[in-house]
Enzyme design. Sequence first.
Site, PDB file in Angstrom:
ATOM      1  CB  THR A   1      -8.924  27.334  37.599  1.00  0.00           C
ATOM      2  OG1 THR A   1      -7.648  27.490  38.129  1.00  0.00           O
ATOM      3  CG2 THR A   1      -8.561  27.141  35.658  1.00  0.00           C
TER       4      THR A   1
ATOM      5  CG  ASP B   1      -5.296  31.229  43.338  1.00  0.00           C
ATOM      6  OD1 ASP B   1      -5.263  31.916  42.130  1.00  0.00           O
ATOM      7  OD2 ASP B   1      -4.946  30.772  44.275  1.00  0.00           O
TER       8      ASP B   1
ATOM      9  CB  THR C   1      -6.057  22.273  41.822  1.00  0.00           C
ATOM     10  OG1 THR C   1      -5.434  23.215  41.231  1.00  0.00           O
ATOM     11  CG2 THR C   1      -7.645  22.025  41.127  1.00  0.00           C
ATOM     12  CG  ASP C   2      -3.030  26.250  43.491  1.00  0.00           C
ATOM     13  OD1 ASP C   2      -2.008  24.641  42.900  1.00  0.00           O
ATOM     14  OD2 ASP C   2      -2.971  27.212  43.279  1.00  0.00           O
TER      15      ASP C   2
ATOM     16  CD  GLN D   1      10.561  14.789  55.454  1.00  0.00           C
ATOM     17  OE1 GLN D   1      11.525  14.818  54.137  1.00  0.00           O
ATOM     18  NE2 GLN D   1      11.245  15.524  56.101  1.00  0.00           N
ATOM     19  CB  CYS D   2       6.676   8.163  52.493  1.00  0.00           C
ATOM     20  SG  CYS D   2       8.523   7.762  52.782  1.00  0.00           S
TER      21      CYS D   2
HETATM   22  N1  ASP Z   1      -4.420  28.820  41.517  1.00  0.00           N
HETATM   23  C1  ASP Z   1      -5.947  28.547  41.779  1.00  0.00           C
HETATM   24  C2  ASP Z   1      -5.591  27.699  43.313  1.00  0.00           C
HETATM   25  O1  ASP Z   1      -6.349  27.089  43.509  1.00  0.00           O
HETATM   26  C3  ASP Z   1      -5.203  26.830  41.022  1.00  0.00           C
HETATM   27  C4  ASP Z   1      -6.713  26.024  40.447  1.00  0.00           C
HETATM   28  O2  ASP Z   1      -8.090  26.861  40.650  1.00  0.00           O
HETATM   29  O3  ASP Z   1      -6.428  24.792  40.308  1.00  0.00           O
HETATM   30  O4  ASP Z   1      -7.621  28.285  42.998  1.00  0.00           O
END
Ligand code: ASP
Length: 342
Positions: free
Chosen positions: A15, A59, A91-92, A279-280
Site C-alpha cells: 500500500t 502485494d 504489511t500483511d 497460539q497465545c
Molecule cells: N495487502 C497489502 C500488502 O500486504 C496491505 C499493505 O500494504 O499493508 O501488500
Amino acid sequence: MTKIPNILLIYTGGTIGMVKEHKTNVLKAFNFNNIKEKIPELNLLDCIIQTVSFKEPIDSSNMSPKYWVKIAEIIENHYDEIDGFVILSGTDTMSYTASALSFMFENLNKPVIFTGSQLPIGDLRTDAKENLITAIQIAATRDGDLPKIGEVCLYFEYKLYRANRTTKISAEQFEAFNSPNFPELGESGVHLNFNNRVLKKVNKNKKLVVRKNFEASIVILKLFPGISEQVVKSILEIENLQGVVLETYGGGNAPTLNWFLNLIQKAIDKNIFIVNVSQCISGSVLLGHYETSSKLKQMGIVDGKDITTESAVAKLIYLIGENIPQKEFKVLFETSLRGEMN
Ligand code: ASP
C-alpha cells in the site's frame, strides 16, 4: 566532518507505494523512483536517499522465500557503500519477511528497517509519510562513528520494534503491529528515543555473512478442539516434509490422545523437525508444565519458547537450509540467534 549517511530505500510493493486511480478507485503501484515528488519532505532529511524498486512490485500476500532472497541480495550488493536500508513492503506478511531477513544476516552492523502503511501515500489521512520519514531518520541515526542500529527492525506508527518479535495485529488501526514478548527498541515522539538497554550492540569488526538457502518444505499446523486424526495424519505425511510449526494451546499444550501422540512421534522418527509454539499472542511455551505437554517434551519436540509463529517459520526454514545435524538442531533452534526468543 561527519559524513552524510547514504540510505537505500527498497520498494517491494504494498500500500505504501500505491495511489488510487481516480475513475476506478482501485489501488495501483506508482513509479517509486519518483517518490520525492510524492513526499517532497524527503528533500529536507539530512541524508542521501537512493531508491531501488522491484520491477514488478508485489502485494505482500504474494511474498515468498524467493523474494526474501532477492531483498537480501540487494542489501548484500550495496552493503559496503550504504549506511542504512529501509525496506518498504506490504504489511500483511511483513513480519515474516522481516524475521527471515534477520536470520539471513549474521553479524549485521547496519540498520535494516522495514516499514509500510495502512493507507496509500496519496491519501489525505495517510500514515505512509510519517512511517517512511521516521524509518529513514532511524536508519540514518549515528552514534559517533557507528550506526545507532545494527539489526533488522520494523518501524510502524511511532514505534520501533525488533523485527523478529513482531506480529501484525490489526487490519484497521494505524497501530498495525505489536511486539508482545519484547520491549520496543524505540519510540518517536517529540524526540526520537531509543531503548539502549535492549538494542543489539553494533560490532564493526565482525564480517557480514548472508545465508540464502531458504527452500525448505514446512507447514504450520494449528490445533483446534476437534481436529481429526485424518487431518493431522495427512499433513504430517506430506511427501518430503521437513519441518512443522505446531501451534499449540496456552503454554505449549496439545491433546494427549494416542493417535495424536503417535503421529507426532512417527513424524519425529522420520526426522521432521516439529517446533512447539503457542497460539497465545503473548507468553511462552513451558514444556512439561502440564501433563498435556510432557509427552511432547519426552519425544524431543523443539521448544519454541516465546517465539512468534512468523519468526518460527523463518527460523525453521533457515536452520533446515543450513543442514544442521539432527542432534544439534533442537539446541540451536532453542537458542536465541538474533534476539528472537528469550
Ligand atoms: N495487502 C497489502 C500488502 O500486504 C496491505 C499493505 O500494504 O499493508 O501488500
